[in-house]
Design a protein around this motif. Sequence first.
Motif, PDB file in Angstrom:
ATOM      1  N   THR A 107       0.741  -1.007  -0.264  1.00  0.00           N
ATOM      2  CA  THR A 107       0.125   0.429  -0.171  1.00  0.00           C
ATOM      3  C   THR A 107       0.700   1.624  -0.077  1.00  0.00           C
ATOM      4  OG1 THR A 107      -0.216  -0.185   2.571  1.00  0.00           O
ATOM      5  CG2 THR A 107      -2.083  -1.396   1.413  1.00  0.00           C
ATOM      6  N   GLU A 108       2.166   1.041   0.212  1.00  0.00           N
ATOM      7  CA  GLU A 108       3.147   2.345   0.228  1.00  0.00           C
ATOM      8  C   GLU A 108       2.666   3.404   1.670  1.00  0.00           C
ATOM      9  OE1 GLU A 108       4.018   4.284  -3.567  1.00  0.00           O
ATOM     10  OE2 GLU A 108       4.029   2.138  -4.755  1.00  0.00           O
ATOM     11  N   ALA A 109       2.047   2.460   2.730  1.00  0.00           N
ATOM     12  CA  ALA A 109       2.133   3.044   3.962  1.00  0.00           C
ATOM     13  C   ALA A 109       2.818   3.344   4.847  1.00  0.00           C
ATOM     14  CB  ALA A 109       0.466   2.850   4.473  1.00  0.00           C
ATOM     15  N   PRO A 110       3.080   4.846   5.541  1.00  0.00           N
ATOM     16  CA  PRO A 110       4.377   4.864   6.483  1.00  0.00           C
ATOM     17  C   PRO A 110       3.975   4.020   7.470  1.00  0.00           C
ATOM     18  CG  PRO A 110       2.598   6.620   5.890  1.00  0.00           C
ATOM     19  CD  PRO A 110       2.575   5.700   4.869  1.00  0.00           C
ATOM     20  N   SER A 111       2.664   4.212   7.783  1.00  0.00           N
ATOM     21  CA  SER A 111       2.585   3.007   8.965  1.00  0.00           C
ATOM     22  C   SER A 111       1.428   2.693   9.073  1.00  0.00           C
ATOM     23  CB  SER A 111       2.824   3.615  10.068  1.00  0.00           C
ATOM     24  OG  SER A 111       2.022   4.957  10.491  1.00  0.00           O
ATOM     25  N   VAL A 112       1.710   2.085   9.850  1.00  0.00           N
ATOM     26  CA  VAL A 112       0.504   1.531  10.162  1.00  0.00           C
ATOM     27  C   VAL A 112      -0.962   1.793  10.885  1.00  0.00           C
ATOM     28  CG1 VAL A 112      -0.708  -1.191  11.681  1.00  0.00           C
ATOM     29  CG2 VAL A 112       1.180  -1.513  10.790  1.00  0.00           C
ATOM     30  N   SER A 113      -0.630   2.709  11.113  1.00  0.00           N
ATOM     31  CA  SER A 113      -1.585   3.944  12.582  1.00  0.00           C
ATOM     32  C   SER A 113      -2.216   4.022  11.217  1.00  0.00           C
ATOM     33  CB  SER A 113      -0.962   4.647  13.146  1.00  0.00           C
ATOM     34  OG  SER A 113       0.262   5.114  12.669  1.00  0.00           O
ATOM     35  N   ALA A 114      -1.626   4.435  10.056  1.00  0.00           N
ATOM     36  CA  ALA A 114      -2.255   5.764   8.583  1.00  0.00           C
ATOM     37  C   ALA A 114      -2.732   4.603   8.062  1.00  0.00           C
ATOM     38  CB  ALA A 114      -0.582   5.857   7.485  1.00  0.00           C
ATOM     39  N   LEU A 115      -2.617   3.037   8.225  1.00  0.00           N
ATOM     40  CA  LEU A 115      -3.854   2.527   7.804  1.00  0.00           C
ATOM     41  C   LEU A 115      -5.118   2.917   7.803  1.00  0.00           C
ATOM     42  CD1 LEU A 115      -1.202  -0.715   7.459  1.00  0.00           C
ATOM     43  CD2 LEU A 115      -2.420   0.613   4.898  1.00  0.00           C
ATOM     44  N   HIS A 116      -6.133   2.162   6.572  1.00  0.00           N
ATOM     45  CA  HIS A 116      -8.092   2.861   7.036  1.00  0.00           C
ATOM     46  C   HIS A 116      -8.702   1.228   7.246  1.00  0.00           C
ATOM     47  CE1 HIS A 116     -11.877   3.548   7.452  1.00  0.00           C
ATOM     48  NE2 HIS A 116     -12.382   2.878   5.673  1.00  0.00           N
ATOM     49  N   GLY A 117      -8.695   0.620   7.201  1.00  0.00           N
ATOM     50  CA  GLY A 117      -8.825  -0.793   7.494  1.00  0.00           C
ATOM     51  C   GLY A 117     -10.568  -0.945   7.462  1.00  0.00           C
ATOM     52  N   GLU A 118     -10.797  -1.693   6.866  1.00  0.00           N
ATOM     53  CA  GLU A 118     -12.183  -1.882   6.449  1.00  0.00           C
ATOM     54  C   GLU A 118     -13.239  -3.519   7.364  1.00  0.00           C
ATOM     55  OE1 GLU A 118     -16.138  -1.707   2.863  1.00  0.00           O
ATOM     56  OE2 GLU A 118     -14.042  -0.990   2.780  1.00  0.00           O
ATOM     57  N   LEU A 119     -13.002  -4.424   7.887  1.00  0.00           N
ATOM     58  CA  LEU A 119     -13.764  -5.320   7.654  1.00  0.00           C
ATOM     59  C   LEU A 119     -15.143  -6.090   6.891  1.00  0.00           C
ATOM     60  CD1 LEU A 119     -13.608  -8.579   9.614  1.00  0.00           C
ATOM     61  CD2 LEU A 119     -14.858  -7.428  11.395  1.00  0.00           C
ATOM     62  N   LEU A 120     -13.924  -6.760   6.120  1.00  0.00           N
ATOM     63  CA  LEU A 120     -15.467  -7.123   5.054  1.00  0.00           C
ATOM     64  C   LEU A 120     -16.154  -7.995   5.383  1.00  0.00           C
ATOM     65  CD1 LEU A 120     -12.962  -6.685   1.799  1.00  0.00           C
ATOM     66  CD2 LEU A 120     -15.152  -4.734   3.270  1.00  0.00           C
ATOM     67  N   ARG A 121     -15.852  -9.410   6.379  1.00  0.00           N
ATOM     68  CA  ARG A 121     -15.826 -10.570   6.882  1.00  0.00           C
ATOM     69  C   ARG A 121     -15.626 -11.457   7.912  1.00  0.00           C
ATOM     70  NH1 ARG A 121     -16.095 -15.248   2.268  1.00  0.00           N
ATOM     71  NH2 ARG A 121     -16.674 -13.039   0.629  1.00  0.00           N
ATOM     72  N   GLN A 122     -16.430 -11.605   8.734  1.00  0.00           N
ATOM     73  CA  GLN A 122     -16.149 -12.499   9.958  1.00  0.00           C
ATOM     74  C   GLN A 122     -16.920 -13.086  10.441  1.00  0.00           C
ATOM     75  OE1 GLN A 122     -15.393 -10.106  13.888  1.00  0.00           O
ATOM     76  NE2 GLN A 122     -13.522 -11.038  14.206  1.00  0.00           N
TER      77      GLN A 122
END
Length: 280
Positions: free
Chosen positions: A15-30
């Motif tokens: 993703t070329e994100a600088p850090s994990v905290s910069a990521l946006h997360g979307e739970l698709l299925r659980q």
Amino acid sequence: MLPAWLPSGPVLEATEAPSVSALHGELLRQWGSSEVWRLSYGLRSVIVKRGTDGQADEAAAYARFVVPLDLPAPRLIHGHRDGAAGVLVLADVGRLTLEQEPSAAGFLEAASLLARIRGTAVSGSSEFPAELVKELGARIGRIGFELDPLAEALAGLHRDAPVRVVHGDFVPKNLVTDGSRWTAVDWPLAYLAPHLSDLYMLVRDAVALGHDRGPIVAQYVEAAGADSFLVDRQVLVGGGCFCLRALDFVVSEGLRTIPGSEDWIDPLLAELEGIVKQLS
């Protein structure tokens, strides 16, 4: 909150994100045995999956089938085992599933997609021999009718039809489009067999949504260049094999991991009995 099992290195690289905290997360299925996330940074996104039990070995299906046969599946970016779980990072192939938009045109596209998968020659023996019908029946232990017609019909298919890859869960939630092409996702249940349980499952869901069976099967026949009479037999036998595998899953795993799966047993038994009667 992002999952603790996130493989941060491969995700950040993709993703070329600088850090994990910069990521946006979307739970698709659980589910009880799987968890799926979309992780994004700007316009770049990946799909991250963690599976246990029957969902843990999707990387093996990629190694056996998807990669060497160039099947229409998301590109595997990273995969590893974490104890009893398998973790994958996959290319994001689209945000719309056939489940979200179950159009007639979408089901026709899915039939063509399946024809492409089934048109790919593969080496190896069937992993659903006729003897497995009786073995599964004994393991399920709740079947009060004879399975001989299904076993005999499956044996006939092994003589008349080639062994091909079976996706194993070819249903609308696992058919994804980016607006221009369709892709099949979720491959851990893939195996080799001559039947067409994938087409049976696709048609089963389409009919439940009010679509006609005929055009979907006809689209598959045309796209695959197949014999319509043989396809009808492959679909019917595939339906019986689907019911057996589904019942075996519920009894061996679903009752433990999916609340309410006990309610699936009687309808599946009735569906299987109806198929066996048609084959008698």
